[in-house]
Design an enzyme around this catalytic site. Structure first.
Site, PDB file in Angstrom:
ATOM      1  N   PRO A 275      23.823  12.126  31.573  1.00 37.04           N
ATOM      2  CG  PRO A 275      24.885  10.422  31.993  1.00 37.04           C
ATOM      3  CD  PRO A 275      23.550  10.739  31.470  1.00 37.04           C
ATOM      4  CE1 TYR A 317      27.362  27.217  38.614  1.00 38.68           C
ATOM      5  CE2 TYR A 317      29.656  26.312  38.160  1.00 38.68           C
ATOM      6  CZ  TYR A 317      28.048  26.616  37.599  1.00 38.68           C
ATOM      7  OH  TYR A 317      27.894  27.021  36.395  1.00 38.68           O
ATOM      8  CB  CYS A 346      43.362  41.898  37.473  1.00 37.26           C
ATOM      9  SG  CYS A 346      44.591  42.407  37.694  1.00 37.26           S
ATOM     10  CD  GLU A 347      37.164  39.315  38.413  1.00 37.46           C
ATOM     11  OE1 GLU A 347      36.054  39.139  39.490  1.00 37.46           O
ATOM     12  OE2 GLU A 347      37.269  40.022  37.432  1.00 37.46           O
TER      13      GLU A 347
HETATM   14  C1  LIG Z   1      23.637  20.204  31.810  1.00 38.21           C
HETATM   15  C2  LIG Z   1      23.101  19.079  31.157  1.00 38.21           C
HETATM   16  C3  LIG Z   1      22.768  17.488  31.978  1.00 38.21           C
HETATM   17  C4  LIG Z   1      24.491  17.273  32.030  1.00 38.21           C
HETATM   18  O1  LIG Z   1      23.924  17.680  33.640  1.00 38.21           O
HETATM   19  P1  LIG Z   1      25.637  17.341  34.730  1.00 38.21           P
HETATM   20  O2  LIG Z   1      24.778  17.142  36.199  1.00 38.21           O
HETATM   21  O3  LIG Z   1      26.830  17.318  34.249  1.00 38.21           O
HETATM   22  O4  LIG Z   1      24.468  15.422  34.556  1.00 38.21           O
HETATM   23  C5  LIG Z   1      21.553  16.832  31.247  1.00 38.21           C
HETATM   24  N1  LIG Z   1      21.202  17.435  30.767  1.00 38.21           N
HETATM   25  C6  LIG Z   1      20.693  18.794  30.016  1.00 38.21           C
HETATM   26  C7  LIG Z   1      19.753  19.568  30.109  1.00 38.21           C
HETATM   27  C8  LIG Z   1      21.680  19.971  31.060  1.00 38.21           C
HETATM   28  O5  LIG Z   1      21.901  20.598  30.616  1.00 38.21           O
END
Ligand SMILES: *Cc1c(COP(=O)(O)O)cnc(C)c1O
Length: 418
Positions: A275, A317, A346-347
């Site tokens: 995570p 996003y 500036c966008e």
């Molecule tokens: C970014 C990433 C994570 C973490 O993702 P979260 O959504 O922030 O938990 C874990 N593993 C890999 C390979 C990633 O690229």
């Protein structure tokens, strides 16, 4: 000091012995403020996800790689992922041993592989092509690979990282080719990992994706770990009482599957998750200042110093962040209005919150962007030659300290070669 609209931070005593207006005055804005207690709590939530004695939580520092935060996360007993040589370097600086780091790379060159091999970290490759490059550089070595289990999840198509519409991982039908390359270069496969996408609030897709990785894993005899990936979501709409991910339920189901798989495999190997967001997102509130209030063709704009160089998630996003309002003194805000909160870049796309109903805002108000700890500072930039903000930590004891200084104008010129 008035907390005009601050149910969430007040409820958590987010600012400890200080307050957001005092912090803005002392350190300037924009300013990322972190709360150590919340960070530690989130580490413990996930450490407790699965009841299995070889369960490992690898924090993914691309969500936030402030060295002081990495040290706290390490202190909580988490290990680490890395996505780049820079993240390997920072993890080592935070005190991790190389063996505690899993380098999950994607389309890297020989130089990067060599850096990782020489650092002694564990390495996972993302394609047959990269497995072959690795084999040539490090014959006889240990390696893991990233599986694309065919199931994706996530809050936006840009962050769905498994399934049929993404560059990531090795498809299941290519597993025989993996075996061939392992043999050709005398490599030992120590792990299989996956990461299906970012920000799920129900465990259903995550659970579904484990079926395939567990099936593939059975085909390899010398595994030391299986890494089920990150992506654990947090409720960004707290003011609307959005529900949290049910970790208890997900944890129980995962524990059952792991126990069953382990019985069939015949030995206990490590099970990992990776995570990023869940660990750090809620530990931060980004403070900014209202510099201008205006109406343009019927839309009321609140102009702040939080451009998308500081927090890009809403622009990139369409992400939602709850917003709080703090004010030193004076004016009550006794009516609500719908406003567009924007930055100073500036966008036209430089929008933090598109049509948000909030108590009336005035110049000099301080606003707090909630849940900004993940993919906040780490995605910040010097676009428009603006300075990346400072970061401060509200420690467990309530004190506050600077953990990264604001860029200076000199920093902008610092890397040019004459
Ligand atoms: C970014 C990433 C994570 C973490 O993702 P979260 O959504 O922030 O938990 C874990 N593993 C890999 C390979 C990633 O690229």
């Amino acid at each position: 000091m008035n907390y005009i609209y601050s149910i969430i931070s007040t409820g958590k005593n987010f600012y400890g012995d200080t307050d957001p207006v005092a912090l803005a005055e002392e350190f300037g804005t924009p300013l990322y403020v972190y709360n150590e207690n919340i960070l530690r709590k989130r580490c413990r939530d996930l450490k407790g996800l699965i009841s299995y004695d070889k369960f490992v939580v690898n924090y993914s520092p691309k969500a936030n790689s402030n060295l002081e935060l990495l040290k706290i996360i390490r202190d909580e007993g988490l290990r680490a992922d890395a996505m780049s040589p820079g993240e390997i370097f920072l993890n080592l600086k935070a005190g991790y041993q190389p063996g505690e780091i899993l380098y999950i790379c994607n389309n890297v060159g020989e130089d990067e592989f060599l850096y990782a091999i020489q650092s002694g970290v564990n390495i996972s490759v993302d394609s047959l092509s990269q497995l072959e490059m690795f084999g040539k550089l490090n014959p006889g070595g240990e390696v893991a690979f990233r599986l694309n289990p065919g199931v994706g999840a996530g809050h936006h198509e840009k962050v769905r990282t498994a399934g049929s519409k993404t560059k990531f991982g090795i498809e299941m039908k290519l597993v025989p080719h993996v075996k061939k390359l392992l043999k050709e270069y005398n490599l030992k496969l120590i792990g299989i990992n996956q990461h299906i996408g970012s920000l799920f609030l129900t465990g259903e897709a995550y659970l579904r994706s484990t079926v395939n990785i567990l099936k593939v894993a059975r085909e390899f005899e010398e595994l030391e770990f299986i890494d089920l990936g990150g992506g654990f979501g947090i409720p960004y709409k707290k003011q609307a009482k959005e529900e949290r991910l049910d970790l208890r339920d997900l944890g129980k189901k995962l524990s059952d599957r792991i126990a069953k798989w382990t019985a069939g495999y015949g030995k206990k190997i490590e099970f990992m998750i990776e995570p990023g967001r869940y660990i750090v997102a809620e530990s931060s509130i980004l403070l900014g200042r209202v510099n201008a209030v205006k109406s343009n063709y019927g839309i009321k704009y609140i102009g702040t110093d939080i451009g998308f160089n500081v927090l890009v998630r809403p622009a990139m996003y369409d992400s939602h962040h709850d917003i709080e309002i703090y004010r030193k003194e004076g004016e009550p805000s006794d009516h609500e209005e719908t406003v567009r909160i924007v930055g100073n870049i500036c966008e036209t796309g430089d929008i933090i919150a598109k049509d948000r109903k909030l108590p009336e805002l005035f110049e000099k108000d301080i606003i707090g962007i909630l849940d900004s700890g993940a993919y906040g500072f780490s995605m910040s930039s010097n676009y428009n030659n603006r300075l990346r903000p400072a970061e401060v930590l509200v420690e467990a004891n309530g004190n506050c300290r600077l953990i990264r200084r604001r860029d200076t104008l000199e920093d902008l010129a610092g890397k040019f070669v004459e």
